[in-house]
Design a protein around this motif. Sequence first.
Motif, PDB file in Angstrom:
ATOM      1  N   VAL A  57     -44.046 -77.956  -6.045  1.00  0.00           N
ATOM      2  CA  VAL A  57     -44.678 -78.972  -6.990  1.00  0.00           C
ATOM      3  C   VAL A  57     -44.107 -79.774  -7.863  1.00  0.00           C
ATOM      4  N   GLY A  58     -44.193 -80.853  -7.798  1.00  0.00           N
ATOM      5  CA  GLY A  58     -43.496 -81.938  -8.734  1.00  0.00           C
ATOM      6  C   GLY A  58     -41.969 -82.132  -8.412  1.00  0.00           C
ATOM      7  N   ASN A  59     -41.650 -81.232  -7.104  1.00  0.00           N
ATOM      8  CA  ASN A  59     -40.188 -81.673  -6.920  1.00  0.00           C
ATOM      9  C   ASN A  59     -39.597 -82.122  -5.787  1.00  0.00           C
ATOM     10  N   ALA A  60     -38.484 -82.825  -5.360  1.00  0.00           N
ATOM     11  CA  ALA A  60     -38.208 -83.648  -4.092  1.00  0.00           C
ATOM     12  C   ALA A  60     -38.435 -82.768  -2.835  1.00  0.00           C
ATOM     13  N   ALA A  61     -39.065 -83.576  -1.831  1.00  0.00           N
ATOM     14  CA  ALA A  61     -39.425 -83.216  -0.631  1.00  0.00           C
ATOM     15  C   ALA A  61     -38.090 -82.817   0.179  1.00  0.00           C
ATOM     16  N   GLY A  62     -38.148 -81.899   1.053  1.00  0.00           N
ATOM     17  CA  GLY A  62     -37.059 -81.606   2.188  1.00  0.00           C
ATOM     18  C   GLY A  62     -35.637 -81.027   1.422  1.00  0.00           C
ATOM     19  N   ALA A  63     -36.092 -80.504   0.179  1.00  0.00           N
ATOM     20  CA  ALA A  63     -35.145 -79.717  -0.433  1.00  0.00           C
ATOM     21  C   ALA A  63     -34.866 -78.229  -0.341  1.00  0.00           C
ATOM     22  N   VAL A  64     -35.522 -77.661   0.501  1.00  0.00           N
ATOM     23  CA  VAL A  64     -35.552 -75.864   0.535  1.00  0.00           C
ATOM     24  C   VAL A  64     -34.404 -75.875   1.355  1.00  0.00           C
ATOM     25  N   GLU A  65     -33.446 -74.841   0.943  1.00  0.00           N
ATOM     26  CA  GLU A  65     -32.254 -74.564   1.431  1.00  0.00           C
ATOM     27  C   GLU A  65     -32.501 -73.730   2.762  1.00  0.00           C
ATOM     28  N   GLY A  66     -31.675 -74.201   3.718  1.00  0.00           N
ATOM     29  CA  GLY A  66     -31.690 -73.215   5.146  1.00  0.00           C
ATOM     30  C   GLY A  66     -32.898 -73.612   6.046  1.00  0.00           C
ATOM     31  N   TYR A  67     -33.928 -74.692   5.584  1.00  0.00           N
ATOM     32  CA  TYR A  67     -34.980 -75.023   6.288  1.00  0.00           C
ATOM     33  C   TYR A  67     -34.570 -76.161   7.074  1.00  0.00           C
ATOM     34  N   LYS A  68     -34.838 -76.097   8.411  1.00  0.00           N
ATOM     35  CA  LYS A  68     -34.648 -77.217   9.189  1.00  0.00           C
ATOM     36  C   LYS A  68     -36.213 -78.023   9.293  1.00  0.00           C
ATOM     37  N   TYR A  69     -35.896 -79.305   8.806  1.00  0.00           N
ATOM     38  CA  TYR A  69     -37.162 -79.949   8.556  1.00  0.00           C
ATOM     39  C   TYR A  69     -37.305 -81.101   9.926  1.00  0.00           C
ATOM     40  N   SER A  70     -38.489 -81.546  10.107  1.00  0.00           N
ATOM     41  CA  SER A  70     -38.683 -82.611  10.962  1.00  0.00           C
ATOM     42  C   SER A  70     -38.066 -83.548  10.586  1.00  0.00           C
ATOM     43  N   LYS A  71     -37.702 -84.680  11.600  1.00  0.00           N
ATOM     44  CA  LYS A  71     -37.115 -85.849  11.392  1.00  0.00           C
ATOM     45  C   LYS A  71     -37.982 -86.779  10.396  1.00  0.00           C
ATOM     46  N   ALA A  72     -39.350 -86.622  10.620  1.00  0.00           N
ATOM     47  CA  ALA A  72     -40.270 -87.570   9.834  1.00  0.00           C
ATOM     48  C   ALA A  72     -39.966 -86.904   8.532  1.00  0.00           C
ATOM     49  N   LEU A  73     -40.253 -85.719   7.993  1.00  0.00           N
ATOM     50  CA  LEU A  73     -40.090 -85.117   6.754  1.00  0.00           C
ATOM     51  C   LEU A  73     -38.669 -85.551   6.147  1.00  0.00           C
ATOM     52  N   ALA A  74     -37.632 -85.339   6.896  1.00  0.00           N
ATOM     53  CA  ALA A  74     -36.316 -85.536   6.301  1.00  0.00           C
ATOM     54  C   ALA A  74     -36.057 -86.936   6.051  1.00  0.00           C
ATOM     55  N   ALA A  75     -36.742 -88.087   6.985  1.00  0.00           N
ATOM     56  CA  ALA A  75     -36.606 -89.317   6.473  1.00  0.00           C
ATOM     57  C   ALA A  75     -37.219 -89.821   5.285  1.00  0.00           C
ATOM     58  N   GLN A  76     -38.447 -89.135   5.139  1.00  0.00           N
ATOM     59  CA  GLN A  76     -39.287 -89.441   3.707  1.00  0.00           C
ATOM     60  C   GLN A  76     -38.560 -88.748   2.594  1.00  0.00           C
ATOM     61  N   ALA A  77     -37.947 -87.487   2.752  1.00  0.00           N
ATOM     62  CA  ALA A  77     -36.994 -86.829   1.850  1.00  0.00           C
ATOM     63  C   ALA A  77     -35.995 -87.812   1.457  1.00  0.00           C
ATOM     64  N   ASP A  78     -35.537 -88.581   2.327  1.00  0.00           N
ATOM     65  CA  ASP A  78     -34.323 -89.515   2.077  1.00  0.00           C
ATOM     66  C   ASP A  78     -34.674 -90.687   1.203  1.00  0.00           C
ATOM     67  N   ALA A  79     -35.968 -91.048   1.611  1.00  0.00           N
ATOM     68  CA  ALA A  79     -36.541 -92.227   0.995  1.00  0.00           C
ATOM     69  C   ALA A  79     -37.052 -91.830  -0.391  1.00  0.00           C
ATOM     70  N   GLY A  80     -37.084 -90.759  -0.720  1.00  0.00           N
ATOM     71  CA  GLY A  80     -37.272 -90.257  -2.316  1.00  0.00           C
ATOM     72  C   GLY A  80     -38.595 -89.544  -2.406  1.00  0.00           C
ATOM     73  N   LEU A  81     -39.309 -88.905  -1.404  1.00  0.00           N
ATOM     74  CA  LEU A  81     -40.508 -88.553  -1.731  1.00  0.00           C
ATOM     75  C   LEU A  81     -40.451 -87.394  -2.347  1.00  0.00           C
ATOM     76  N   ILE A  82     -41.499 -87.460  -3.439  1.00  0.00           N
ATOM     77  CA  ILE A  82     -41.633 -86.231  -4.510  1.00  0.00           C
ATOM     78  C   ILE A  82     -42.853 -85.726  -4.165  1.00  0.00           C
ATOM     79  N   TRP A  83     -43.024 -84.348  -3.999  1.00  0.00           N
ATOM     80  CA  TRP A  83     -44.134 -83.718  -3.930  1.00  0.00           C
ATOM     81  C   TRP A  83     -44.731 -83.392  -5.224  1.00  0.00           C
ATOM     82  N   ASP A  84     -45.402 -84.699  -5.768  1.00  0.00           N
ATOM     83  CA  ASP A  84     -46.361 -84.446  -6.951  1.00  0.00           C
ATOM     84  C   ASP A  84     -47.763 -84.362  -6.337  1.00  0.00           C
ATOM     85  N   GLU A  85     -48.719 -83.968  -7.386  1.00  0.00           N
ATOM     86  CA  GLU A  85     -50.047 -83.348  -6.859  1.00  0.00           C
ATOM     87  C   GLU A  85     -50.740 -84.436  -5.931  1.00  0.00           C
ATOM     88  N   THR A  86     -50.330 -85.900  -6.012  1.00  0.00           N
ATOM     89  CA  THR A  86     -51.265 -86.944  -5.405  1.00  0.00           C
ATOM     90  C   THR A  86     -50.637 -86.757  -3.941  1.00  0.00           C
TER      91      THR A  86
END
Lengths: 229, 420
Positions: A57-86
């Motif tokens: 909560v409140g941190n950058a998406a796609g940042a958990v070590e050792g987890y292989k994310y979907s392309k969709a999530l990785a792309a949004q993480a690259d674009a700066g998605l933050i998992w805030d409450e909204t």
Amino acid sequence: MKTLLSMAATVLFGMYASTAVAGDPEKGAKIFKKCKACHAVGDGAKNKVGPQLNNIVGNAAGAVEGYKYSKALAAQADAGLIWDETALSEFLKRPKAYMPGTKMSFSGLKKESDRENVIAYLATFSDTETLAAAPAEEREVTLSDATLSIEGDVAYGEYLASDCQTCHQVSGASDGGVPAIVGWPRVEFVYAMHAYKQKVRPNPVMQMMAGGLGDEEIAALAAYFEGLE
Amino acid sequence: MKLTRRAFIGTTAAASLSAPLVNAGGHGRPKVVVIGGGAGGATAARYIAKDSKGEIDVTLVEPSRQYYTCFFSNLYLGGFRSMDSIGHSYGTLAAEYGINVVHDWAVGIDRGAKTVTLAGGSTLNYDRLILSPGIDFIDGSVPGWDVSSQNAMPHAYKAGSQTELLKRQIESMPQGGVYAMVAPPNPYRCPPGPYERVSMVAHLLKEINPTAKILIADPKPKFSKQGLFEEGWQKHYGGMIERIGPDFGGDNVSVDAGAMTVTIDGSVEKVDVCNVIPAMKAGRICEIAGITEGNWAPVSAHTMQSRIDENIHVLGDASAQGDMPKSGFSANSQAKVAAMAVRGALTGSKVFPAKFSNTCWSLVDTDDGIKVGATYKATDEKIAKVDGFVSKTGEDAALRKATYEESIGWYAGITSDMFG
């Protein structure tokens, strides 16, 4: 355990009230049961089918070590998605609508209060200084070490997997109510299949499919699907 | 579905560039010809091409360039799917799997010479032949109906233009009119199919023609998922649907396509739409090949090989295999067993024991899905049922919705398993 956890949650809830996390973490702990088949959270939590959820909560998406994310999530993480409450709330409402291509096979939490509560619960695990103790690891079924340590035969798994691929897409895409099953850690795959086999998980198609498989066959499938991307 | 007699050779050039790896019968790469590009044939072609990694030359013969799945075509009638969404082409099988896709009719098989003759005049050699032609109708099974009546009284049991025609006819019914279905006798393609269709027609009529009636003349005393369908009909379409079983003459039916009448046990009914689903038999190419006994082609459960010719495998609806229902899911499952057996025979690859499964989902109304399924094993005698389940009456709405959503996932899964 439960009392300790709720005490910790209450203390932390106080801390997070100021950051506008509106839900009730105690209620959220109950909602989180829906998530536990795939996600762990708390001290020492490891990645399962989905990433562990400490510090989400409140941190950058796609940042958990050792987890292989979907392309969709990785792309949004690259674009700066933050998992805030909204953002989390929108995602959890209908994951596939919010993020087409996500690996998360979950239809969503329709009720806003459910989403607020589960986010409040996760928020209690989002401060490393005061990380709440993890609830004891509860597997749906108990498996012997012998069962868990079978080395699956990938070639056999590939043949058996053709039966799965009538519904589960080998590409890892998922539609409707049929989840993607590629790339799962094998131990998670083994537990899930045995949970169907022992009829702890309710879906009758999967109970039937798993019911026809022996321990060796489940291990073979787990080994094969783990190796797919 | 538009049928073309013009042959189209997909990737002959690309395929012939790869060097022959295994020599079967002394003529280069072993050759497999698959006739029929549905759930059985497309799956078998794809698995053989994929798993043999170029060692086997695979040709798929299918008249249609655009294939419309029978499964989910009832959902088109109900307005839940577009025709486009159940149409598939063979482009990926040709381009990515190196399968020679030939859009033509197979009209002759010489089992001695191991050749297939196409309507366009060309001849294909095979080491193994896979027949997955689906069904044809038995002439005279419904007196007054033959294939020339199919425009007045559509069967819509091969998806495509027939399905579109049936829907247009239902939409054009006068208010309070009658849709009649002549249901088929066992065994036939998709056991719950006629009853899912009735559900979808009722769903459509409830929206556009709520005083219309549905009349089913049925030669069978009971049918697949009967309790579940009847519960759903009562709940969603109370009073709209009447089924006349054999105890009231549902097995004594004739039709007159000119007069648009159905005669049930001597009583003449004037109807507005008449959906005749005749008795079925294996696709005609099985008869031409001389591998049928009665209406179907008997096969060994271990390999799906014809009991009459071991160089021919028969898949899906056309085969007489034992306990599996004639369904797209079954054909897809049998195709994988046959593909493994064919590769084993032609390239020496490992052959595992045969396993089969099937699940049939049906939609009763919006978000009200039901299902029935079973697993099977091969015995020397037949494909034998091992275990099974069926939805229960009185299930809650959330479970029924989840079942429908599962069927959507299955549709995406099986069509990508067939067409790549």
